[in-house]
Design an enzyme around this catalytic site. Structure first.
Site, PDB file in Angstrom:
ATOM      1  N   ASN A 103     -17.610  -5.679  17.599  1.00 40.90           N
ATOM      2  CA  ASN A 103     -18.502  -5.466  16.466  1.00 40.90           C
ATOM      3  C   ASN A 103     -18.769  -6.699  15.841  1.00 40.90           C
ATOM      4  O   ASN A 103     -17.992  -6.887  14.812  1.00 40.90           O
ATOM      5  CB  ASN A 103     -18.536  -4.114  15.834  1.00 40.90           C
ATOM      6  N   GLY A 133     -12.016  -3.864   7.491  1.00 41.94           N
ATOM      7  CA  GLY A 133     -11.728  -4.951   6.922  1.00 41.94           C
ATOM      8  C   GLY A 133     -10.888  -5.157   5.592  1.00 41.94           C
ATOM      9  O   GLY A 133     -11.155  -6.077   4.892  1.00 41.94           O
ATOM     10  N   GLY A 168     -13.641  -7.902  12.419  1.00 44.12           N
ATOM     11  CA  GLY A 168     -13.360  -9.381  12.140  1.00 44.12           C
ATOM     12  C   GLY A 168     -12.610 -10.020  13.254  1.00 44.12           C
ATOM     13  O   GLY A 168     -12.879 -11.227  13.643  1.00 44.12           O
TER      14      GLY A 168
END
Ligand code: 13P
Length: 271
Positions: free
Chosen positions: A18, A188, A250
């Site tokens: 993503n 995250g 990430g």
């Protein structure tokens, strides 16, 4: 994930990246070319492990052209879709458009959409139905925040999101559904849920799908874990019986790191 006696997985693992609001249409193409080369060089067998990316909408046409033109075995999807098909909905993107751009998947209910855009389970349920109307496979994202986890309500909270998200779906459609368990506190943050936590929730989700639909359907649905997944942590999570893939944020923006996650089977052997 479990393997059959012939060494194939019961469900084909899905490694999904993503990109969120990163990589513009030029950067996205360069990234995807490098990823394809890296996986080719490593001799990656796409028939064993499926690779999908979720670029920003503005990248999708370029991604489609590259994937088609170079015959890449990578699939792709949108990060969101409108519950509506067309009309006066400024800023929204129809599932019909995503289908025309060659998307296979679409994310529905990512926690950043639920939080930043106040998307409710009712709207997300409409989006799940919209995805199927346009032959897109929804990747329904569910998961609890830190307070809910600390209070011990994570399973019930997540299952309620699931029940509301898939309401009104027929079993025949639900078999190809993908559900991503993404605990909000692990997104995250560098905090990864342990493999045991991922398995606990994925097993609960599969059992609930068995109740909502039937056990045969539930056995076909692929369940992903997402939240600070890195190459170093992917294999131990993917080893769990009910975890069929990962949704990576990430670390999906780094070619070598993401390719290494795609190649998690190497780590399963060497761990
Ligand atoms: P991170 O991997 O950056 O924690 O993001 C997870 C995520 O939200 C994937 O959809």
């Amino acid at each position: 994930m479990t393997t059959s006696t012939n060494g194939t997985f019961d469900r084909r693992p899905l490694i999904a990246g993503n990109w969120k609001m990163n990589l513009d249409h030029v950067q996205g193409i360069t990234f995807l070319q490098k990823l394809a080369w890296t996986l080719d060089d490593a001799g990656h067998d796409h028939s064993r492990v499926e690779v999908s990316v979720f670029p920003p909408f503005t990248d999708l046409r370029g991604v489609q052209t590259l994937v088609k033109g170079d015959d890449l075995e990578v699939v792709f999807g949108g990060q969101d879709l409108s519950p509506k098909d067309s009309g006066a909905y400024t800023g929204d993107i129809s599932g019909q458009f995503l289908n025309r751009l060659g998307c296979t998947y679409v994310l529905v209910g990512h926690s950043e959409r639920r939080t930043i855009h106040s998307e409710t389970d009712e709207v997300l349920n409409e989006k799940v139905h919209a995805a199927y109307r346009h032959n897109l496979v929804p990747v329904l994202c569910v998961g609890e925040g830190l307070e809910v986890r600390q209070a011990g309500g994570h399973v019930e909270h997540t299952l309620e999101q699931l029940r509301r998200g898939v309401a009104g779906l027929e079993s025949a459609r639900a078999a190809d559904l993908v559900v991503a368990y993404e605990p909000v506190w692990a997104i995250g943050t560098g905090e990864v849920a342990g493999p045991g936590d991922a398995q606990e929730m994925c097993a609960a989700i599969r059992a609930e799908l068995g109740t909502i639909f039937d056990t045969e359907t539930a056995a076909k649905v692929r369940l992903l874990y997402g939240g600070s997944v890195k190459a170093a942590s992917a294999a131990s999570i993917l080893r769990e019986r009910d975890v069929d893939g990962v949704l990576v944020g990430g670390a999906s923006l780094d070619v070598a790191e993401f390719a290494s996650i795609v190649r998690f089977e190497q780590h399963l052997v060497t761990d």
